[in-house]
Scaffold this motif. Structure first.
Motif, PDB file in Angstrom:
ATOM      1  N   ASN A 126       3.820  13.471  71.102  1.00 30.41           N
ATOM      2  CA  ASN A 126       3.659  14.541  69.634  1.00 30.41           C
ATOM      3  C   ASN A 126       2.340  14.548  69.228  1.00 30.41           C
ATOM      4  O   ASN A 126       1.973  15.382  68.627  1.00 30.41           O
ATOM      5  CB  ASN A 126       4.698  13.795  68.253  1.00 30.41           C
ATOM      6  N   GLY A 127       1.845  14.260  69.939  1.00 30.00           N
ATOM      7  CA  GLY A 127      -0.344  13.754  69.657  1.00 30.00           C
ATOM      8  C   GLY A 127      -0.143  12.895  69.002  1.00 30.00           C
ATOM      9  O   GLY A 127      -1.339  12.258  68.409  1.00 30.00           O
ATOM     10  N   THR A 128       0.935  11.737  67.951  1.00 33.03           N
ATOM     11  CA  THR A 128      -0.120  10.867  66.981  1.00 33.03           C
ATOM     12  C   THR A 128      -0.401   9.553  66.704  1.00 33.03           C
ATOM     13  O   THR A 128       0.275   8.786  68.633  1.00 33.03           O
ATOM     14  CB  THR A 128       1.235  10.376  66.146  1.00 33.03           C
ATOM     15  N   ASN A 129      -1.090   9.067  67.059  1.00 35.07           N
ATOM     16  CA  ASN A 129      -2.662   8.426  67.180  1.00 35.07           C
ATOM     17  C   ASN A 129      -0.964   7.074  66.770  1.00 35.07           C
ATOM     18  O   ASN A 129      -0.969   7.028  65.754  1.00 35.07           O
ATOM     19  CB  ASN A 129      -3.901   8.212  66.783  1.00 35.07           C
ATOM     20  N   TYR A 130      -1.149   5.567  67.800  1.00 27.74           N
ATOM     21  CA  TYR A 130      -0.611   4.400  67.274  1.00 27.74           C
ATOM     22  C   TYR A 130      -1.201   3.133  68.158  1.00 27.74           C
ATOM     23  O   TYR A 130      -1.797   3.401  69.624  1.00 27.74           O
ATOM     24  CB  TYR A 130       1.214   4.658  67.446  1.00 27.74           C
ATOM     25  N   VAL A 131      -1.544   2.100  68.288  1.00 24.15           N
ATOM     26  CA  VAL A 131      -1.461   0.749  68.786  1.00 24.15           C
ATOM     27  C   VAL A 131      -0.369  -0.221  68.095  1.00 24.15           C
ATOM     28  O   VAL A 131       0.299  -0.011  67.281  1.00 24.15           O
ATOM     29  CB  VAL A 131      -2.842   0.277  68.047  1.00 24.15           C
ATOM     30  N   GLN A 132      -0.178  -0.773  69.444  1.00 21.28           N
ATOM     31  CA  GLN A 132       0.764  -2.205  69.838  1.00 21.28           C
ATOM     32  C   GLN A 132       0.066  -3.063  70.462  1.00 21.28           C
ATOM     33  O   GLN A 132      -0.713  -3.053  71.053  1.00 21.28           O
ATOM     34  CB  GLN A 132       1.618  -1.451  69.978  1.00 21.28           C
ATOM     35  N   PHE A 133       0.598  -4.148  69.062  1.00 24.20           N
ATOM     36  CA  PHE A 133      -0.065  -5.374  69.663  1.00 24.20           C
ATOM     37  C   PHE A 133       0.320  -7.031  69.435  1.00 24.20           C
ATOM     38  O   PHE A 133       1.481  -6.305  68.345  1.00 24.20           O
ATOM     39  CB  PHE A 133      -2.228  -5.366  69.096  1.00 24.20           C
ATOM     40  N   THR A 170      -4.309   4.241  60.293  1.00 18.92           N
ATOM     41  CA  THR A 170      -4.916   2.676  60.258  1.00 18.92           C
ATOM     42  C   THR A 170      -4.836   2.008  61.426  1.00 18.92           C
ATOM     43  O   THR A 170      -5.841   1.568  62.105  1.00 18.92           O
ATOM     44  CB  THR A 170      -3.779   2.240  59.567  1.00 18.92           C
ATOM     45  N   ALA A 171      -4.202   3.233  62.527  1.00 21.96           N
ATOM     46  CA  ALA A 171      -4.490   2.541  64.401  1.00 21.96           C
ATOM     47  C   ALA A 171      -5.380   2.699  64.926  1.00 21.96           C
ATOM     48  O   ALA A 171      -6.223   1.949  65.587  1.00 21.96           O
ATOM     49  CB  ALA A 171      -3.476   3.376  64.979  1.00 21.96           C
TER      50      ALA A 171
END
Length: 95
Positions: A22-29, A57-58
């Protein structure tokens, strides 16, 4: 009901900003959080906890947090499940 988690630990690798379909920014760590006691041989033990952040936040995390930095996070525990290629149900816990 309360579902609140506070963690302080070190990041295990460089964090990359990603976008979902959907074009939403995210980070996974992964955050390495030391346990308050030592193992049988005297070494420090840690839990490695998967964390996910979204939107602004990401972006902030991706821009300012480096591998090995100690950070504090507050969030909620979420458990997801899916079926892998072999048809076995897998469970994931994330903050």
């Amino acid at each position: 009901m309360i579902n609140n988690i506070v963690l302080v630990g070190r990041t295990t690798k460089t964090i990359e900003l990603k976008q979902n379909k959907n074009g939403t920014n995210y980070v996974q760590f992964t955050l390495a959080v030391n346990r308050p006691y030592k193992g049988e041989q005297g070494g420090q033990q840690a839990d490695f906890i998967t964390c996910v952040a979204w939107n602004k936040t990401a972006e902030t995390i991706a821009n300012y947090v480096l591998k090995g930095m100690m950070i504090g996070i507050e969030g909620r525990l979420q458990v997801r499940n899916y079926e892998n290629e072999a048809g076995v149900r897998q469970y994931l816990s994330e903050v």
